[in-house]
Design an enzyme around this catalytic site. Structure first.
Site, mmCIF file in Angstrom:
data_model
loop_
_atom_site.group_PDB
_atom_site.id
_atom_site.type_symbol
_atom_site.label_atom_id
_atom_site.label_comp_id
_atom_site.label_asym_id
_atom_site.label_seq_id
_atom_site.Cartn_x
_atom_site.Cartn_y
_atom_site.Cartn_z
ATOM 1 N N HIS A 108 -26.905 43.575 -21.902
ATOM 2 C CA HIS A 108 -25.801 42.613 -22.076
ATOM 3 C C HIS A 108 -26.278 41.239 -22.590
ATOM 4 O O HIS A 108 -25.937 40.812 -23.689
ATOM 5 C CB HIS A 108 -25.073 42.388 -20.751
ATOM 6 C CG HIS A 108 -24.564 43.621 -20.086
ATOM 7 N ND1 HIS A 108 -23.620 44.431 -20.643
ATOM 8 C CD2 HIS A 108 -24.862 44.170 -18.876
ATOM 9 C CE1 HIS A 108 -23.337 45.425 -19.813
ATOM 10 N NE2 HIS A 108 -24.089 45.284 -18.737
ATOM 11 N N ASP A 165 -26.824 33.173 -14.866
ATOM 12 C CA ASP A 165 -26.823 33.500 -13.436
ATOM 13 C C ASP A 165 -28.027 34.417 -13.153
ATOM 14 O O ASP A 165 -27.871 35.524 -12.661
ATOM 15 C CB ASP A 165 -25.490 34.149 -13.022
ATOM 16 C CG ASP A 165 -25.124 35.380 -13.841
ATOM 17 O OD1 ASP A 165 -25.661 35.549 -14.967
ATOM 18 O OD2 ASP A 165 -24.306 36.198 -13.367
HETATM 19 C C1 BDR Z 1 -22.766 40.501 -17.169
HETATM 20 O O1 BDR Z 1 -22.666 40.370 -15.744
HETATM 21 C C2 BDR Z 1 -23.947 40.154 -15.207
HETATM 22 O O2 BDR Z 1 -24.206 41.100 -14.221
HETATM 23 C C3 BDR Z 1 -24.937 40.331 -16.307
HETATM 24 O O3 BDR Z 1 -26.038 39.448 -16.147
HETATM 25 C C4 BDR Z 1 -24.161 40.056 -17.555
HETATM 26 O O4 BDR Z 1 -24.147 38.692 -17.851
HETATM 27 C C5 BDR Z 1 -22.426 41.928 -17.554
HETATM 28 O O5 BDR Z 1 -21.135 42.249 -17.139
HETATM 29 CA CA CA Z 2 -25.719 37.194 -16.726
#
Ligand code: BDR
Ligand code: CA
Length: 318
Positions: A240, A9
């Site tokens: 992340h 995303d």
């Molecule tokens: C996840 O949520 C999205 O905001 C980031 O890209 C990551 O995949 C972290 O909670």
């Molecule tokens: Ca993400």
């Protein structure tokens, strides 16, 4: 070489994850599919095309997928990733366009064409993967491995007290993916919140001097603004999606990653979207659980952000 399809995303940390993988000599990125999440699925595809163009890899197909979860909801996160999903850097439109094939169909087609060799890396809500499972019930037998950035096991959630954003955005899809019986590696906040990018890393990226590193340094401004304001009180941010990418690529070996039964709360109470991993065995050296298919990464060695910056800068690896 490991063949990966990334479902994302894109998103600041998704962009970093893609650039990390594009710099990995042992990874072949066969396609990128997009889903709503940090931004809408169409913007995520444009952002992905921008990132691929920066890396000189516009040959990689990008397909748009789910624009909402199956309940018709799409919670976007402009306050984290900026209104353009890439830290309000408002890059020019990409010169290429997404493929006309829907994301889930592309995932199924590539898995059928290369049985047993495709690795899926999901770093957004799991709607596309769940749709692919509905389209092809044999998908678990066709895919080599699934790595998911998502969930919070012993760590608090980030979307709600109990739930992490990717899982919370589509708990039903996440449950389906975790229950499909294929080998899954789950990379939850427990690990990703401890792998942190700092202003020093940002400076190094700015100094590296390539268009891609200048871009990564500039998108970090918005990410640090959010983390400073709402999380750490300092200008540093969690890695992340790049951490999940490195684990999917086989570059990072987790320190603690039991294989345990894992499920998702799909109720409509305060636990909606919580990931429940059965780590009760932790005081008995994690006895094997029959039928468990989810390797839950609880700890890494906390040095990944240096490796990430090395890779993005093209520095020889330590
Ligand atoms: C996840 O949520 C999205 O905001 C980031 O890209 C990551 O995949 C972290 O909670
Ligand atoms: Ca993400």
């Amino acid at each position: 070489k490991r063949t990966l399809i990334v479902d994302c995303d894109t998103g600041i940390d998704d962009a970093l994850a893609l650039l990390y993988l594009l710099g990995d000599p042992d990874v072949e990125l066969s396609a990128v599919t997009t889903v709503f999440g940090n931004t809408d699925a169409d913007t995520a595809a444009l952002n992905t095309l921008r990132v691929l163009e920066l890396a000189g890899r516009s040959d990689i197909p990008v397909a748009v997928g789910a624009r909402s979860n199956w309940c018709g909801e799409a919670h976007l996160a402009p306050y984290v990733h900026g209104s353009d999903g890439l830290g309000n850097t408002n890059l020019p439109a990409p010169t290429t366009t997404p493929s006309p094939e829907p994301a889930a169909e592309l995932i199924v087609r590539l898995a059928r064409e290369n049985p047993g060799s495709t690795h899926l890396l999901a770093i957004g809500p799991l709607t596309n993967l769940a749709t692919a499972l509905l389209l092809e019930p044999e998908l678990p037998q066709l895919v080599a491995h699934v790595t998911v950035m998502g969930g919070a096991v012993r760590h608090p959630g980030n979307a709600t007290p109990a739930a992490e954003a990717n899982i919370h955005n589509d708990p039903e899809a996440a449950r389906m993916v975790l229950r499909a019986g294929w080998p899954v590696t789950l990379v939850p906040l427990d690990a990703t919140m401890c792998e942190v990018l700092t202003e020093q890393h940002q400076r190094r990226l700015a100094e590296c001097g390539s268009p891609a590193t200048a871009f990564t340094s500039s998108i970090l401004d918005q990410y640090f603004d959010f983390y400073e304001r709402d999380i750490f009180g300092e200008r540093r941010a969690a890695c992340h999606d790049p951490l999940a990418a490195a684990i999917a690529a086989g570059d990072v070996e987790p320190v603690l990653a039991p294989v345990v039964a894992t499920d998702v709360d799909t109720g409509d109470g305060p636990g909606r979207g919580a990931t429940i991993a059965d780590v009760r065995g932790q005081y008995q050296n994690f006895p094997a659980q029959e039928g468990a298919n989810v390797r839950v990464v609880l700890e890494t060695d906390r040095t990944f952000s240096d490796l990430l910056v090395d890779r993005l800068c093209g520095a020889p690896e330590r």
